[in-house]
Design a protein around this motif. Structure first.
Motif, PDB file in Angstrom:
ATOM      1  N   PHE A  34       0.832  -1.206   0.000  1.00 53.36           N
ATOM      2  CA  PHE A  34       0.000   0.000   0.000  1.00 53.36           C
ATOM      3  C   PHE A  34       0.872   1.265   0.000  1.00 53.36           C
ATOM      4  O   PHE A  34       0.418   2.342   0.358  1.00 53.36           O
ATOM      5  N   GLY A  35       2.134   1.106  -0.377  1.00 53.98           N
ATOM      6  CA  GLY A  35       3.027   2.258  -0.478  1.00 53.98           C
ATOM      7  C   GLY A  35       3.839   2.549   0.765  1.00 53.98           C
ATOM      8  O   GLY A  35       4.660   3.461   0.776  1.00 53.98           O
ATOM      9  N   LEU A  36       3.626   1.758   1.828  1.00 55.88           N
ATOM     10  CA  LEU A  36       4.358   1.986   3.071  1.00 55.88           C
ATOM     11  C   LEU A  36       5.635   1.142   3.028  1.00 55.88           C
ATOM     12  O   LEU A  36       5.787   0.154   3.743  1.00 55.88           O
ATOM     13  N   LYS A  37       6.556   1.524   2.153  1.00 54.60           N
ATOM     14  CA  LYS A  37       7.740   0.699   1.898  1.00 54.60           C
ATOM     15  C   LYS A  37       8.876   0.983   2.871  1.00 54.60           C
ATOM     16  O   LYS A  37       9.607   0.090   3.265  1.00 54.60           O
ATOM     17  N   TYR A  38       9.040   2.251   3.211  1.00 58.73           N
ATOM     18  CA  TYR A  38      10.104   2.643   4.143  1.00 58.73           C
ATOM     19  C   TYR A  38       9.449   3.373   5.312  1.00 58.73           C
ATOM     20  O   TYR A  38       8.537   4.179   5.105  1.00 58.73           O
ATOM     21  N   GLY A  39       9.927   3.100   6.497  1.00 59.75           N
ATOM     22  CA  GLY A  39       9.274   3.745   7.630  1.00 59.75           C
ATOM     23  C   GLY A  39      10.169   3.881   8.837  1.00 59.75           C
ATOM     24  O   GLY A  39      11.274   3.339   8.891  1.00 59.75           O
ATOM     25  N   VAL A  40       9.648   4.627   9.790  1.00 56.55           N
ATOM     26  CA  VAL A  40      10.334   4.789  11.064  1.00 56.55           C
ATOM     27  C   VAL A  40       9.295   4.694  12.174  1.00 56.55           C
ATOM     28  O   VAL A  40       8.158   5.145  12.013  1.00 56.55           O
ATOM     29  N   ALA A  41       9.691   4.034  13.257  1.00 59.28           N
ATOM     30  CA  ALA A  41       8.833   3.949  14.436  1.00 59.28           C
ATOM     31  C   ALA A  41       9.393   4.883  15.504  1.00 59.28           C
ATOM     32  O   ALA A  41      10.608   5.015  15.651  1.00 59.28           O
ATOM     33  N   VAL A  42       8.488   5.532  16.225  1.00 59.97           N
ATOM     34  CA  VAL A  42       8.880   6.431  17.310  1.00 59.97           C
ATOM     35  C   VAL A  42       8.084   6.052  18.549  1.00 59.97           C
ATOM     36  O   VAL A  42       6.875   5.803  18.477  1.00 59.97           O
ATOM     37  N   SER A  43       8.779   5.993  19.686  1.00 66.28           N
ATOM     38  CA  SER A  43       8.113   5.677  20.942  1.00 66.28           C
ATOM     39  C   SER A  43       8.605   6.640  22.013  1.00 66.28           C
ATOM     40  O   SER A  43       9.802   6.905  22.124  1.00 66.28           O
ATOM     41  N   HIS A  44       7.651   7.172  22.794  1.00 71.11           N
ATOM     42  CA  HIS A  44       8.032   8.147  23.814  1.00 71.11           C
ATOM     43  C   HIS A  44       7.051   8.099  24.986  1.00 71.11           C
ATOM     44  O   HIS A  44       5.865   7.890  24.799  1.00 71.11           O
ATOM     45  N   GLY A  45       7.585   8.329  26.174  1.00 65.62           N
ATOM     46  CA  GLY A  45       6.729   8.430  27.356  1.00 65.62           C
ATOM     47  C   GLY A  45       6.838   7.220  28.257  1.00 65.62           C
ATOM     48  O   GLY A  45       7.430   6.203  27.910  1.00 65.62           O
ATOM     49  N   SER A  46       6.260   7.345  29.434  1.00 67.88           N
ATOM     50  CA  SER A  46       6.302   6.244  30.402  1.00 67.88           C
ATOM     51  C   SER A  46       5.449   5.086  29.902  1.00 67.88           C
ATOM     52  O   SER A  46       4.541   5.274  29.083  1.00 67.88           O
ATOM     53  N   THR A  47       5.715   3.889  30.401  1.00 68.21           N
ATOM     54  CA  THR A  47       4.936   2.720  29.957  1.00 68.21           C
ATOM     55  C   THR A  47       3.467   2.868  30.336  1.00 68.21           C
ATOM     56  O   THR A  47       2.597   2.282  29.699  1.00 68.21           O
ATOM     57  N   ALA A  48       3.164   3.675  31.346  1.00 76.55           N
ATOM     58  CA  ALA A  48       1.777   3.856  31.773  1.00 76.55           C
ATOM     59  C   ALA A  48       1.004   4.787  30.841  1.00 76.55           C
ATOM     60  O   ALA A  48      -0.228   4.787  30.832  1.00 76.55           O
ATOM     61  N   SER A  49       1.726   5.588  30.048  1.00 76.58           N
ATOM     62  CA  SER A  49       1.064   6.535  29.148  1.00 76.58           C
ATOM     63  C   SER A  49       1.982   6.806  27.966  1.00 76.58           C
ATOM     64  O   SER A  49       2.543   7.880  27.818  1.00 76.58           O
ATOM     65  N   ARG A  50       2.113   5.798  27.114  1.00 77.89           N
ATOM     66  CA  ARG A  50       3.108   5.850  26.038  1.00 77.89           C
ATOM     67  C   ARG A  50       2.511   6.353  24.732  1.00 77.89           C
ATOM     68  O   ARG A  50       1.363   6.079  24.408  1.00 77.89           O
ATOM     69  N   THR A  51       3.335   7.083  23.979  1.00 76.57           N
ATOM     70  CA  THR A  51       2.967   7.527  22.636  1.00 76.57           C
ATOM     71  C   THR A  51       3.797   6.737  21.625  1.00 76.57           C
ATOM     72  O   THR A  51       5.021   6.639  21.770  1.00 76.57           O
ATOM     73  N   ILE A  52       3.116   6.140  20.629  1.00 76.24           N
ATOM     74  CA  ILE A  52       3.796   5.340  19.609  1.00 76.24           C
ATOM     75  C   ILE A  52       3.320   5.790  18.233  1.00 76.24           C
ATOM     76  O   ILE A  52       2.115   5.974  18.011  1.00 76.24           O
ATOM     77  N   GLY A  53       4.275   5.980  17.326  1.00 77.51           N
ATOM     78  CA  GLY A  53       3.911   6.392  15.977  1.00 77.51           C
ATOM     79  C   GLY A  53       4.694   5.643  14.918  1.00 77.51           C
ATOM     80  O   GLY A  53       5.829   5.210  15.152  1.00 77.51           O
ATOM     81  N   GLY A  54       4.082   5.488  13.756  1.00 79.69           N
ATOM     82  CA  GLY A  54       4.749   4.903  12.593  1.00 79.69           C
ATOM     83  C   GLY A  54       4.602   5.874  11.429  1.00 79.69           C
ATOM     84  O   GLY A  54       3.499   6.394  11.202  1.00 79.69           O
ATOM     85  N   PHE A  55       5.692   6.121  10.713  1.00 81.63           N
ATOM     86  CA  PHE A  55       5.713   7.126   9.651  1.00 81.63           C
ATOM     87  C   PHE A  55       6.285   6.494   8.383  1.00 81.63           C
ATOM     88  O   PHE A  55       7.295   5.804   8.452  1.00 81.63           O
TER      89      PHE A  55
END
Length: 203
Positions: free
Chosen positions: A90-111
């Motif tokens: 679907f065009g998502l050939k190259y990407g980066v994952a980002v993770s930030h914050g405590s395990t109790a309130s974590r932010t996770i993103g894929g780009f």
């Protein structure tokens, strides 16, 4: 809209940096994100949801176990469902994952992008934007007593006029309290505000 809460500038920058879209879960608690934004190809998002891939996604798995950034190509985790290779279709050939914050309130993103790997400089910018959005969207630890009382009455089924009379305030004052509660909880509707306040034990 999320834009109402001062996050739109950061989200617009992320869209520019990730031409094939992104998925960003801000403050994930109890497997549910406080705010979820997704701009991937809708067909991929639908397939991902229908198949329940989130629980098996190596990128998400990495995000819960690590903080920082990693290129998808460097993920050394099992992918028995072939999620990353399906995403590439679907065009998502190259990407980066980002993770930030405590395990109790974590932010996770894929780009994602489809033409090349993200550069170190781009990854640093994306990481900094995610950290900034994480800070800006931190759920409140508490609501004011006025906001709580207004939400409780509406939750119990009172109409605006009735709730205002019970509180001894004007209907416009009640609406102002409800609006401020919605803004504090990053939601659009009062029903969502009630649900979110209950989830965070704020009522």
């Amino acid at each position: 809209m999320v834009e109402d809460f001062g996050l739109d500038q950061g989200l617009a920058k992320l869209s520019d940096l990730a031409p094939k879209g992104y998925a960003l879960g801000l403050h994930i608690r109890y497997a549910s994100a406080h705010i979820m934004i997704q701009t991937y190809d809708p067909r991929w998002s639908q397939l991902y949801t229908e198949k329940g891939y989130m629980l098996a996604d190596p990128m998400v798995f990495w995000g819960f176990g690590n903080e920082g950034t990693i290129r998808w190509s460097a993920l050394d985790l099992p992918d028995p469902h072939g999620i990353l290779s399906q995403a590439a279709g679907f065009g998502l050939k190259y990407g980066v994952a980002v993770s930030h914050g405590s395990t109790a309130s974590r932010t996770i993103g894929g780009f994602a992008r489809d033409d090349r790997e993200f550069t170190d400089a781009e990854i640093e910018i994306i990481h900094n934007l995610v950290v900034e959005l994480h800070e800006k969207s931190t759920p409140p630890e508490q609501l004011t007593s006025a906001q709580r009382m207004a939400l409780r009455l509406i939750a119990k089924g009172s109409r605006h006029a009735e709730a205002a009379a019970l509180l001894g305030i004007s209907e416009s004052a009640l609406k102002a309290r409800l609006r401020s509660a919605r803004e504090k909880l990053f939601v659009r509707t009062t029903a969502e505000a009630i649900q979110r306040a209950q989830e965070y034990n704020l009522l």
